[in-house]
Motif scaffolding. Structure first.
Motif, PDB file in Angstrom:
ATOM      1  N   PHE A  36      47.443 -20.209   2.690  1.00  0.00           N
ATOM      2  CA  PHE A  36      47.628 -20.170   4.142  1.00  0.00           C
ATOM      3  C   PHE A  36      46.673 -19.122   4.698  1.00  0.00           C
ATOM      4  O   PHE A  36      46.462 -18.076   4.070  1.00  0.00           O
ATOM      5  CB  PHE A  36      49.072 -19.813   4.478  1.00  0.00           C
ATOM      6  CG  PHE A  36      50.059 -20.857   4.034  1.00  0.00           C
ATOM      7  CD1 PHE A  36      50.448 -21.870   4.900  1.00  0.00           C
ATOM      8  CD2 PHE A  36      50.579 -20.855   2.742  1.00  0.00           C
ATOM      9  CE1 PHE A  36      51.338 -22.856   4.490  1.00  0.00           C
ATOM     10  CE2 PHE A  36      51.474 -21.831   2.326  1.00  0.00           C
ATOM     11  CZ  PHE A  36      51.860 -22.835   3.195  1.00  0.00           C
ATOM     12  N   SER A  37      46.102 -19.369   5.873  1.00  0.00           N
ATOM     13  CA  SER A  37      45.035 -18.470   6.341  1.00  0.00           C
ATOM     14  C   SER A  37      44.911 -18.444   7.858  1.00  0.00           C
ATOM     15  O   SER A  37      45.427 -19.310   8.570  1.00  0.00           O
ATOM     16  CB  SER A  37      43.702 -18.915   5.735  1.00  0.00           C
ATOM     17  OG  SER A  37      43.405 -20.246   6.130  1.00  0.00           O
ATOM     18  N   LEU A  38      44.164 -17.413   8.311  1.00  0.00           N
ATOM     19  CA  LEU A  38      43.716 -17.327   9.706  1.00  0.00           C
ATOM     20  C   LEU A  38      42.254 -17.724   9.726  1.00  0.00           C
ATOM     21  O   LEU A  38      41.494 -17.295   8.846  1.00  0.00           O
ATOM     22  CB  LEU A  38      43.793 -15.882  10.199  1.00  0.00           C
ATOM     23  CG  LEU A  38      44.989 -15.478  11.047  1.00  0.00           C
ATOM     24  CD1 LEU A  38      46.182 -15.315  10.127  1.00  0.00           C
ATOM     25  CD2 LEU A  38      44.714 -14.192  11.785  1.00  0.00           C
ATOM     26  N   SER A  39      41.819 -18.471  10.731  1.00  0.00           N
ATOM     27  CA  SER A  39      40.405 -18.822  10.782  1.00  0.00           C
ATOM     28  C   SER A  39      39.574 -17.603  11.156  1.00  0.00           C
ATOM     29  O   SER A  39      40.079 -16.626  11.712  1.00  0.00           O
ATOM     30  CB  SER A  39      40.167 -19.980  11.741  1.00  0.00           C
ATOM     31  OG  SER A  39      40.486 -19.596  13.041  1.00  0.00           O
ATOM     32  N   GLY A  40      38.317 -17.662  10.790  1.00  0.00           N
ATOM     33  CA  GLY A  40      37.394 -16.573  11.085  1.00  0.00           C
ATOM     34  C   GLY A  40      37.126 -15.687   9.885  1.00  0.00           C
ATOM     35  O   GLY A  40      37.853 -15.734   8.893  1.00  0.00           O
ATOM     36  N   GLY A  41      36.069 -14.885   9.987  1.00  0.00           N
ATOM     37  CA  GLY A  41      35.640 -14.058   8.867  1.00  0.00           C
ATOM     38  C   GLY A  41      35.990 -12.592   9.022  1.00  0.00           C
ATOM     39  O   GLY A  41      35.430 -11.745   8.333  1.00  0.00           O
ATOM     40  N   ASN A  42      36.937 -12.291   9.928  1.00  0.00           N
ATOM     41  CA  ASN A  42      37.366 -10.905  10.128  1.00  0.00           C
ATOM     42  C   ASN A  42      38.632 -10.644   9.312  1.00  0.00           C
ATOM     43  O   ASN A  42      39.687 -11.184   9.630  1.00  0.00           O
ATOM     44  CB  ASN A  42      37.625 -10.672  11.621  1.00  0.00           C
ATOM     45  CG  ASN A  42      38.251  -9.307  11.893  1.00  0.00           C
ATOM     46  OD1 ASN A  42      38.332  -8.466  10.992  1.00  0.00           O
ATOM     47  ND2 ASN A  42      38.677  -9.098  13.120  1.00  0.00           N
ATOM     48  N   PRO A  43      38.521  -9.796   8.256  1.00  0.00           N
ATOM     49  CA  PRO A  43      39.692  -9.581   7.395  1.00  0.00           C
ATOM     50  C   PRO A  43      40.824  -8.871   8.119  1.00  0.00           C
ATOM     51  O   PRO A  43      41.961  -8.870   7.640  1.00  0.00           O
ATOM     52  CB  PRO A  43      39.139  -8.714   6.250  1.00  0.00           C
ATOM     53  CG  PRO A  43      37.905  -8.071   6.797  1.00  0.00           C
ATOM     54  CD  PRO A  43      37.344  -9.016   7.820  1.00  0.00           C
ATOM     55  N   LYS A  44      40.525  -8.251   9.270  1.00  0.00           N
ATOM     56  CA  LYS A  44      41.556  -7.505  10.009  1.00  0.00           C
ATOM     57  C   LYS A  44      42.013  -8.254  11.256  1.00  0.00           C
ATOM     58  O   LYS A  44      42.670  -7.670  12.130  1.00  0.00           O
ATOM     59  CB  LYS A  44      41.007  -6.133  10.402  1.00  0.00           C
ATOM     60  CG  LYS A  44      40.685  -5.264   9.191  1.00  0.00           C
ATOM     61  CD  LYS A  44      40.707  -3.788   9.585  1.00  0.00           C
ATOM     62  CE  LYS A  44      40.714  -2.905   8.354  1.00  0.00           C
ATOM     63  NZ  LYS A  44      39.391  -2.364   8.020  1.00  0.00           N
ATOM     64  N   ALA A  45      41.701  -9.523  11.366  1.00  0.00           N
ATOM     65  CA  ALA A  45      42.134 -10.301  12.542  1.00  0.00           C
ATOM     66  C   ALA A  45      43.661 -10.196  12.660  1.00  0.00           C
ATOM     67  O   ALA A  45      44.373 -10.361  11.666  1.00  0.00           O
ATOM     68  CB  ALA A  45      41.721 -11.755  12.393  1.00  0.00           C
ATOM     69  N   PRO A  46      44.170  -9.892  13.858  1.00  0.00           N
ATOM     70  CA  PRO A  46      45.632  -9.787  14.009  1.00  0.00           C
ATOM     71  C   PRO A  46      46.297 -11.155  13.916  1.00  0.00           C
ATOM     72  O   PRO A  46      45.721 -12.159  14.346  1.00  0.00           O
ATOM     73  CB  PRO A  46      45.792  -9.176  15.407  1.00  0.00           C
ATOM     74  CG  PRO A  46      44.549  -9.534  16.135  1.00  0.00           C
ATOM     75  CD  PRO A  46      43.449  -9.627  15.111  1.00  0.00           C
ATOM     76  N   ASP A  47      47.508 -11.178  13.382  1.00  0.00           N
ATOM     77  CA  ASP A  47      48.234 -12.446  13.233  1.00  0.00           C
ATOM     78  C   ASP A  47      48.659 -13.044  14.572  1.00  0.00           C
ATOM     79  O   ASP A  47      49.190 -14.156  14.604  1.00  0.00           O
ATOM     80  CB  ASP A  47      49.455 -12.238  12.327  1.00  0.00           C
ATOM     81  CG  ASP A  47      49.055 -11.968  10.882  1.00  0.00           C
ATOM     82  OD1 ASP A  47      47.876 -12.202  10.539  1.00  0.00           O
ATOM     83  OD2 ASP A  47      49.906 -11.511  10.098  1.00  0.00           O
TER      84      ASP A  47
END
Ligand code: HEM
Length: 309
Positions: A64-75
């Protein structure tokens, strides 16, 4: 490749926008591993000879993931959420399904995805994307608008377990008599769909999705129904930015059960390339240029991260 657009060029543009975290995915970098199983139905088997629909439990590795290449993207980010599945079929074959929580994608051609990355690249002066560039991108790329509207008008889920995930592309299901049917699939959560309220968007911490899934799985199996939409002649098969008309036949093709989840570091999903073109007999790709482009793009990202680049 899409005319002049090449996979390494697109991955370089993703890196330009998000930066590089060595050893990590260039896109969907923030994620959580999980495992479980899938049991197919005879209704699914009527459309596809894939061993997926044999009715026997098929082991699954999920991410399961968040799109984008920012490891600190907020949920709380109003971006896509992903569910990637690797099915280990009884004959040793593999089937992948790599999905998003939006019914459509934001590009009909790789060129649009490339131009989006270029338009959202942070301006060195402000550290933020240039609003004028984004405006120009939107005006010149109408194929981006439906997914952007969906993401703007539908808040992100409270939990990965409370989201539906769409395959988005059209796939060919091939039955035992070699008859081909165009289908689109989605996974519908038995826990129900729940989205953050506008207040929760502001008050929620940056990291809650991983822990929520780990805890939810500890309390018992987390399930999704795999639903097929059966296409008819004339339904678009090569444009992932367009939905099919309402009223198409729906088929319950099986149940996905997630039994446990864990942080991705060192877990089984970490080193998998969830290339959506990994398919077994009975399921085949269409000529959707986005679907076909994903495979080389994921290979570029995968090779880099395996090489700790
Ligand atoms: C031009 C179109 C696209 C490009 C260039 C692209 C690019 C990428 C790349 C480079 C990765 C990381 C691969 C890796 O290192 O393993 C990735 C991951 C992912 N993409 Fe795409 N993608 C595209 C379209 C899509 C679409 C249409 C979907 C959904 C239908 C999707 C869903 C995902 C998901 C869920 C992941 C995470 C997979 C995982 O957990 O390992 N992408 N994408």
């Amino acid at each position: 490749a899409d005319g002049e657009v090449a996979a390494d060029q697109v991955v370089a543009a993703i890196e330009g926008t998000f930066g590089v975290t060595p050893g990590e995915r260039r896109n969907h970098i923030k994620g959580t591993c999980a495992v479980g199983e899938f049991v197919g139905t005879t209704e699914g088997a009527a459309y596809s000879s894939s061993k997926l629909f044999s009715g026997k439990p098929v082991p699954v590795v999920a991410r399961f993931s968040l799109s984008g290449g920012n490891p600190k993207a907020p949920d709380t980010a109003k971006s896509g959420r992903g569910m990637a599945l690797q099915f280990k079929l009884p004959d040793g074959g593999l089937q992948h399904m790599t999905m998003l929580n939006t019914p459509i994608f934001g590009a009909a051609q790789p060129r649009t995805f490339l131009d989006l990355m270029i338009a959202t690249k942070p301006d060195p002066a402000t550290g933020k994307p240039d609003p004028e560039k984004i405006k120009a991108f939107k005006a010149s790329h109408p194929d981006n608008l439906a997914q952007a509207d969906f993401l703007a008008n539908n808040n992100p889920p409270t939990s990965y377990a409370n989201s539906a995930y769409w395959g988005i592309h059209t796939f060919k299901f091939i039955d035992r008599a070699k008859k081909t049917t165009p289908v689109r699939w989605r996974f519908v959560p038995q826990d129900g769909e729940k989205r953050l309220s506008d207040d929760e968007l502001k008050s929620s911490p940056p990291n809650f999705l991983e822990q929520a899934l780990i805890e939810r799985a500890k309390h018992g199996p987390v399930r999704w129904n795999m639903m097929l939409t059966i296409g008819v002649a004339g339904d678009t098969e090569d444009n992932p930015t367009v939905t099919w008309p309402e009223g198409r036949k729906q088929v319950n093709a099986g149940t996905l059960t997630i039994s446990s989840a864990s942080p991705q570091k060192g877990a089984e999903c970490e080193k998998i390339n969830f290339d959506p073109l990994v398919m077994a007999d009975g399921i085949a790709p269409t000529n959707d240029p986005i679907l076909l482009f994903r495979s080389p793009a994921y290979a570029v990202s995968f090779a880099k991260r395996l090489g700790e680049k």
